[in-house]
Design a protein around this motif. Structure first.
Motif, PDB file in Angstrom:
ATOM      1  N   ARG A 111       4.646  20.571   5.574  1.00  0.00           N
ATOM      2  CA  ARG A 111       5.683  21.568   5.853  1.00  0.00           C
ATOM      3  C   ARG A 111       6.742  21.024   6.792  1.00  0.00           C
ATOM      4  O   ARG A 111       7.903  21.424   6.736  1.00  0.00           O
ATOM      5  N   GLU A 112       6.352  20.092   7.671  1.00  0.00           N
ATOM      6  CA  GLU A 112       7.296  19.436   8.579  1.00  0.00           C
ATOM      7  C   GLU A 112       8.134  18.382   7.869  1.00  0.00           C
ATOM      8  O   GLU A 112       9.022  17.781   8.470  1.00  0.00           O
ATOM      9  N   GLY A 113       7.825  18.114   6.595  1.00  0.00           N
ATOM     10  CA  GLY A 113       8.584  17.130   5.836  1.00  0.00           C
ATOM     11  C   GLY A 113       8.038  15.722   5.933  1.00  0.00           C
ATOM     12  O   GLY A 113       8.733  14.763   5.596  1.00  0.00           O
ATOM     13  N   ARG A 114       6.814  15.568   6.393  1.00  0.00           N
ATOM     14  CA  ARG A 114       6.208  14.245   6.523  1.00  0.00           C
ATOM     15  C   ARG A 114       5.018  14.132   5.580  1.00  0.00           C
ATOM     16  O   ARG A 114       4.570  15.112   5.008  1.00  0.00           O
ATOM     17  N   ILE A 115       4.519  12.907   5.404  1.00  0.00           N
ATOM     18  CA  ILE A 115       3.391  12.651   4.517  1.00  0.00           C
ATOM     19  C   ILE A 115       2.169  12.307   5.364  1.00  0.00           C
ATOM     20  O   ILE A 115       2.202  11.349   6.143  1.00  0.00           O
ATOM     21  N   PRO A 116       1.083  13.085   5.242  1.00  0.00           N
ATOM     22  CA  PRO A 116      -0.125  12.760   6.003  1.00  0.00           C
ATOM     23  C   PRO A 116      -0.777  11.484   5.479  1.00  0.00           C
ATOM     24  O   PRO A 116      -0.716  11.185   4.290  1.00  0.00           O
ATOM     25  N   ALA A 117      -1.393  10.753   6.394  1.00  0.00           N
ATOM     26  CA  ALA A 117      -2.054   9.499   6.031  1.00  0.00           C
ATOM     27  C   ALA A 117      -3.204   9.264   7.002  1.00  0.00           C
ATOM     28  O   ALA A 117      -3.312   9.927   8.036  1.00  0.00           O
ATOM     29  N   VAL A 118      -4.056   8.305   6.660  1.00  0.00           N
ATOM     30  CA  VAL A 118      -5.172   7.947   7.522  1.00  0.00           C
ATOM     31  C   VAL A 118      -5.368   6.434   7.482  1.00  0.00           C
ATOM     32  O   VAL A 118      -5.162   5.800   6.453  1.00  0.00           O
ATOM     33  N   ILE A 119      -5.742   5.883   8.640  1.00  0.00           N
ATOM     34  CA  ILE A 119      -6.102   4.469   8.747  1.00  0.00           C
ATOM     35  C   ILE A 119      -7.588   4.434   9.075  1.00  0.00           C
ATOM     36  O   ILE A 119      -8.020   5.032  10.060  1.00  0.00           O
ATOM     37  N   TYR A 120      -8.382   3.751   8.244  1.00  0.00           N
ATOM     38  CA  TYR A 120      -9.824   3.714   8.474  1.00  0.00           C
ATOM     39  C   TYR A 120     -10.354   2.314   8.221  1.00  0.00           C
ATOM     40  O   TYR A 120      -9.654   1.434   7.762  1.00  0.00           O
ATOM     41  N   GLY A 121     -11.629   2.125   8.541  1.00  0.00           N
ATOM     42  CA  GLY A 121     -12.297   0.837   8.341  1.00  0.00           C
ATOM     43  C   GLY A 121     -12.369   0.028   9.616  1.00  0.00           C
ATOM     44  O   GLY A 121     -11.908   0.439  10.679  1.00  0.00           O
ATOM     45  N   GLY A 122     -12.966  -1.128   9.517  1.00  0.00           N
ATOM     46  CA  GLY A 122     -13.048  -2.045  10.646  1.00  0.00           C
ATOM     47  C   GLY A 122     -13.962  -1.592  11.763  1.00  0.00           C
ATOM     48  O   GLY A 122     -13.787  -1.988  12.902  1.00  0.00           O
ATOM     49  N   VAL A 131      -2.874  -3.440   8.122  1.00  0.00           N
ATOM     50  CA  VAL A 131      -3.594  -2.691   7.097  1.00  0.00           C
ATOM     51  C   VAL A 131      -3.176  -3.124   5.699  1.00  0.00           C
ATOM     52  O   VAL A 131      -2.216  -3.872   5.512  1.00  0.00           O
ATOM     53  N   LYS A 132      -3.940  -2.646   4.730  1.00  0.00           N
ATOM     54  CA  LYS A 132      -3.599  -2.726   3.310  1.00  0.00           C
ATOM     55  C   LYS A 132      -3.600  -1.295   2.782  1.00  0.00           C
ATOM     56  O   LYS A 132      -4.377  -0.454   3.244  1.00  0.00           O
ATOM     57  N   CYS A 133      -2.761  -1.030   1.801  1.00  0.00           N
ATOM     58  CA  CYS A 133      -2.725   0.289   1.185  1.00  0.00           C
ATOM     59  C   CYS A 133      -3.924   0.407   0.255  1.00  0.00           C
ATOM     60  O   CYS A 133      -4.081  -0.391  -0.671  1.00  0.00           O
ATOM     61  N   GLN A 134      -4.765   1.393   0.497  1.00  0.00           N
ATOM     62  CA  GLN A 134      -5.966   1.588  -0.301  1.00  0.00           C
ATOM     63  C   GLN A 134      -5.723   2.570  -1.441  1.00  0.00           C
ATOM     64  O   GLN A 134      -6.163   2.344  -2.559  1.00  0.00           O
ATOM     65  N   ASP A 135      -5.016   3.679  -1.151  1.00  0.00           N
ATOM     66  CA  ASP A 135      -4.817   4.710  -2.166  1.00  0.00           C
ATOM     67  C   ASP A 135      -3.616   5.565  -1.806  1.00  0.00           C
ATOM     68  O   ASP A 135      -3.341   5.787  -0.624  1.00  0.00           O
ATOM     69  N   VAL A 136      -2.915   6.044  -2.830  1.00  0.00           N
ATOM     70  CA  VAL A 136      -1.825   7.000  -2.671  1.00  0.00           C
ATOM     71  C   VAL A 136      -2.112   8.154  -3.617  1.00  0.00           C
ATOM     72  O   VAL A 136      -2.353   7.937  -4.803  1.00  0.00           O
ATOM     73  N   GLN A 137      -2.104   9.371  -3.078  1.00  0.00           N
ATOM     74  CA  GLN A 137      -2.313  10.553  -3.904  1.00  0.00           C
ATOM     75  C   GLN A 137      -0.956  11.177  -4.199  1.00  0.00           C
ATOM     76  O   GLN A 137      -0.107  11.279  -3.305  1.00  0.00           O
ATOM     77  N   PHE A 138      -0.767  11.612  -5.440  1.00  0.00           N
ATOM     78  CA  PHE A 138       0.514  12.159  -5.884  1.00  0.00           C
ATOM     79  C   PHE A 138       0.370  13.621  -6.275  1.00  0.00           C
ATOM     80  O   PHE A 138      -0.677  14.050  -6.761  1.00  0.00           O
ATOM     81  N   LYS A 159       5.454  13.294  -6.367  1.00  0.00           N
ATOM     82  CA  LYS A 159       5.767  12.780  -5.028  1.00  0.00           C
ATOM     83  C   LYS A 159       4.462  12.452  -4.325  1.00  0.00           C
ATOM     84  O   LYS A 159       3.428  13.078  -4.563  1.00  0.00           O
ATOM     85  N   ALA A 160       4.510  11.479  -3.433  1.00  0.00           N
ATOM     86  CA  ALA A 160       3.323  11.116  -2.660  1.00  0.00           C
ATOM     87  C   ALA A 160       2.959  12.254  -1.714  1.00  0.00           C
ATOM     88  O   ALA A 160       3.829  12.807  -1.036  1.00  0.00           O
ATOM     89  N   ILE A 161       1.669  12.627  -1.676  1.00  0.00           N
ATOM     90  CA  ILE A 161       1.239  13.702  -0.782  1.00  0.00           C
ATOM     91  C   ILE A 161       0.212  13.223   0.243  1.00  0.00           C
ATOM     92  O   ILE A 161      -0.052  13.928   1.210  1.00  0.00           O
ATOM     93  N   HIS A 162      -0.364  12.023   0.066  1.00  0.00           N
ATOM     94  CA  HIS A 162      -1.299  11.478   1.033  1.00  0.00           C
ATOM     95  C   HIS A 162      -1.462   9.986   0.796  1.00  0.00           C
ATOM     96  O   HIS A 162      -1.463   9.534  -0.350  1.00  0.00           O
ATOM     97  N   VAL A 163      -1.615   9.227   1.884  1.00  0.00           N
ATOM     98  CA  VAL A 163      -1.774   7.768   1.795  1.00  0.00           C
ATOM     99  C   VAL A 163      -2.985   7.366   2.611  1.00  0.00           C
ATOM    100  O   VAL A 163      -3.187   7.855   3.734  1.00  0.00           O
ATOM    101  N   ASP A 164      -3.811   6.475   2.057  1.00  0.00           N
ATOM    102  CA  ASP A 164      -4.960   5.902   2.765  1.00  0.00           C
ATOM    103  C   ASP A 164      -4.686   4.420   3.010  1.00  0.00           C
ATOM    104  O   ASP A 164      -4.313   3.691   2.098  1.00  0.00           O
ATOM    105  N   PHE A 165      -4.890   4.006   4.265  1.00  0.00           N
ATOM    106  CA  PHE A 165      -4.765   2.600   4.641  1.00  0.00           C
ATOM    107  C   PHE A 165      -6.111   2.082   5.088  1.00  0.00           C
ATOM    108  O   PHE A 165      -6.878   2.786   5.754  1.00  0.00           O
ATOM    109  N   LEU A 166      -6.414   0.824   4.755  1.00  0.00           N
ATOM    110  CA  LEU A 166      -7.656   0.169   5.170  1.00  0.00           C
ATOM    111  C   LEU A 166      -7.319  -0.952   6.119  1.00  0.00           C
ATOM    112  O   LEU A 166      -6.477  -1.814   5.823  1.00  0.00           O
ATOM    113  N   ARG A 167      -7.986  -0.940   7.295  1.00  0.00           N
ATOM    114  CA  ARG A 167      -7.752  -2.020   8.263  1.00  0.00           C
ATOM    115  C   ARG A 167      -8.207  -3.349   7.693  1.00  0.00           C
ATOM    116  O   ARG A 167      -9.177  -3.421   6.963  1.00  0.00           O
ATOM    117  N   LYS A 168      -7.511  -4.402   8.084  1.00  0.00           N
ATOM    118  CA  LYS A 168      -7.899  -5.735   7.644  1.00  0.00           C
ATOM    119  C   LYS A 168      -8.870  -6.353   8.621  1.00  0.00           C
ATOM    120  O   LYS A 168      -8.977  -6.027   9.731  1.00  0.00           O
TER     121      LYS A 168
END
Length: 96
Positions: A24-35, A74-81, A87-96
């Protein structure tokens, strides 16, 4: 050296309601996980994400995410549309 750099803001809460509030704020939620570290919930600028999605090979790029002065490699693990607008609605990043 990173192929892409994202500037992100940290989100304090997790879950469906928090992700919807972020959208609603106009941003895309994401998470960084792993490592073997705790996950970091962030929000991304949609313009940066759309530009990155237009590039070929996004999933193989080395990405730096700057979160309030702290850098994550990080590396991009997944993008949900979104199923209708694509449009992208969520992004998952995996730590290297």
């Amino acid at each position: 050296m990173a192929d892409l750099i994202f500037n992100a803001k940290k989100r304090e809460t997790a879950g469906k309601g928090a992700a919807r509030a972020c959208r609603r704020e106009g941003r895309i939620p994401a998470v960084i996980y792993g490592g073997k570290e705790a996950p970091v919930m962030i929000s991304l600028d949609p313009v940066q994400v759309e530009k990155a999605l237009d590039m070929a090979g996004l999933y193989s790029f080395d990405i730096d995410v700057n979160v309030d002065g702290k850098n994550y490699a990080v590396k991009c693990q997944d993008v949900q549309f979104h199923p209708v607008s694509d449009k992208a609605i969520h992004v998952d990043f995996l730590r290297k």
